[in-house]
Scaffold this motif. Structure first.
Motif, short mmCIF file in Angstrom:
data_model
loop_
_atom_site.label_atom_id
_atom_site.label_comp_id
_atom_site.label_asym_id
_atom_site.label_seq_id
_atom_site.Cartn_x
_atom_site.Cartn_y
_atom_site.Cartn_z
N LEU A 74 0.80 -1.22 0.00
CA LEU A 74 0.00 0.00 0.00
C LEU A 74 0.84 1.27 0.00
N ASN A 75 2.16 1.16 0.11
CA ASN A 75 3.03 2.34 0.11
C ASN A 75 3.16 2.98 -1.27
N ASP A 76 2.84 2.26 -2.32
CA ASP A 76 3.00 2.75 -3.68
C ASP A 76 1.90 3.77 -4.01
N ILE A 77 2.28 4.94 -4.52
CA ILE A 77 1.34 6.01 -4.85
C ILE A 77 0.34 5.56 -5.92
N GLU A 78 0.80 4.82 -6.93
CA GLU A 78 -0.10 4.35 -8.00
C GLU A 78 -1.14 3.38 -7.45
N VAL A 79 -0.74 2.52 -6.52
CA VAL A 79 -1.69 1.60 -5.91
C VAL A 79 -2.71 2.39 -5.09
N GLN A 80 -2.26 3.36 -4.32
CA GLN A 80 -3.16 4.18 -3.52
C GLN A 80 -4.18 4.89 -4.40
N ARG A 81 -3.76 5.37 -5.54
CA ARG A 81 -4.63 6.12 -6.44
C ARG A 81 -5.62 5.22 -7.18
N VAL A 138 -13.50 -4.16 1.68
CA VAL A 138 -13.28 -2.73 1.89
C VAL A 138 -13.38 -2.05 0.53
N GLU A 139 -14.30 -1.08 0.43
CA GLU A 139 -14.46 -0.34 -0.82
C GLU A 139 -15.08 1.01 -0.53
N GLY A 140 -15.29 1.78 -1.55
CA GLY A 140 -15.90 3.10 -1.38
C GLY A 140 -14.99 4.03 -0.60
N ALA A 141 -15.58 4.80 0.32
CA ALA A 141 -14.82 5.78 1.10
C ALA A 141 -13.81 5.10 2.02
N ASP A 142 -14.12 3.88 2.48
CA ASP A 142 -13.19 3.17 3.38
C ASP A 142 -11.88 2.80 2.70
N ILE A 143 -11.90 2.63 1.38
CA ILE A 143 -10.68 2.23 0.68
C ILE A 143 -9.63 3.32 0.75
N VAL A 144 -10.05 4.58 0.77
CA VAL A 144 -9.11 5.70 0.89
C VAL A 144 -8.41 5.64 2.25
N ASP A 145 -9.18 5.37 3.30
CA ASP A 145 -8.59 5.23 4.64
C ASP A 145 -7.63 4.05 4.70
N LEU A 146 -8.01 2.94 4.08
CA LEU A 146 -7.17 1.75 4.10
C LEU A 146 -5.83 2.00 3.42
N THR A 147 -5.83 2.76 2.32
CA THR A 147 -4.58 2.99 1.59
C THR A 147 -3.58 3.83 2.38
N GLN A 148 -4.02 4.47 3.44
CA GLN A 148 -3.11 5.25 4.28
C GLN A 148 -2.38 4.38 5.30
N ALA A 149 -2.80 3.12 5.44
CA ALA A 149 -2.21 2.22 6.43
C ALA A 149 -0.87 1.68 5.95
N SER A 150 0.06 1.57 6.88
CA SER A 150 1.36 0.98 6.56
C SER A 150 1.57 -0.32 7.32
N LYS A 151 0.65 -0.64 8.25
CA LYS A 151 0.77 -1.89 9.00
C LYS A 151 -0.59 -2.27 9.56
N VAL A 152 -0.70 -3.54 9.93
CA VAL A 152 -1.92 -4.04 10.55
C VAL A 152 -1.51 -4.81 11.81
N ILE A 153 -2.26 -4.56 12.87
CA ILE A 153 -2.04 -5.28 14.12
C ILE A 153 -3.23 -6.21 14.32
N VAL A 154 -2.94 -7.50 14.49
CA VAL A 154 -3.99 -8.45 14.83
C VAL A 154 -3.82 -8.80 16.30
N SER A 155 -4.92 -8.69 17.04
CA SER A 155 -4.92 -9.03 18.46
C SER A 155 -5.99 -10.08 18.70
N VAL A 156 -5.60 -11.16 19.38
CA VAL A 156 -6.57 -12.18 19.75
C VAL A 156 -6.70 -12.17 21.26
N THR A 157 -7.94 -12.14 21.73
CA THR A 157 -8.22 -12.03 23.16
C THR A 157 -9.02 -13.26 23.60
N ILE A 158 -8.57 -13.85 24.67
CA ILE A 158 -9.22 -15.02 25.25
C ILE A 158 -9.90 -14.57 26.55
#
Length: 181
Positions: A74-81, A138-158
């Motif tokens: 997602l760091n690539d400008i062309e992908v973001q656009r 993820v699509e529409g307006a949310d896709i713009v927000d997603l393209t700003q992400a550089s990492k994802v944190i997954v947390s599992v809670t028991i």
């Protein structure tokens, strides 16, 4: 008696090739071409044992385990656009006798949250592991927000853990990016 027909035949073939390639060709259509490639990438995977949710040194439960994965694509400008949609697929295999809450938090380089998702992972047993599948589109307006992400944190809670808990929690995931050029 020998006759040499090859120059005559070659001349006719050359004539037909030139006439057939150019006739009725609309070169203005080249502007109307849309390329829509899909890109499949592996995303997150882990194998946690039940012992990861209990600290024997302090005899205390560890209720949340987290892992961070960089999203270099997602760091690539062309992908973001040009990114139109992203489909995340998560497959959990749970053989621990507990239900889990799984949270996915997408972050900018400054650790600001751009997108979140969550799901519940069904309880399993050592003798009968349960598979939970989760798809997040993820699509529409949310896709713009997603393209700003550089990492994802997954947390599992028991909800609870102890020293006698057995089994494992495994995650495999992938993402499909739908790009329009």
């Amino acid at each position: 008696m020998k006759t040499n027909l090859s120059p005559v035949v070659a001349g006719f073939l050359l004539f037909f090739v030139f006439v057939s390639c150019i006739k009725d060709t609309d070169f203005d259509q080249v502007d109307n071409v849309d390329l829509t490639p899909t890109i499949d990438l592996d995303l997150i995977y882990f194998n946690l044992s039940a012992s990861d949710f209990y600290d024997p040194a302090t005899s205390t439960s560890v209720l949340t385990v987290s892992d961070t994965t960089e999203l270099r694509f997602l760091n690539d400008i062309e992908v973001q656009r040009n990114l139109k949609r992203a489909e995340f697929y998560f497959k959990f295999t749970n053989s621990i006798e507990r239900e889990f809450q799984a949270d996915f938090q997408f972050l900018t380089p400054q650790n600001d949250t751009t997108y979140t998702a969550q799901t519940v992972v069904a309880q399993g047993t050592v003798s009968n592991p349960i598979i939970t599948e989760f798809i997040e589109n993820v699509e529409g307006a949310d896709i713009v927000d997603l393209t700003q992400a550089s990492k994802v944190i997954v947390s599992v809670t028991i909800p609870s853990s102890n020293a006698n808990l057995e089994g494992a929690l495994n995650l495999q995931s992938k993402v499909t990016y739908y790009v329009e050029l």
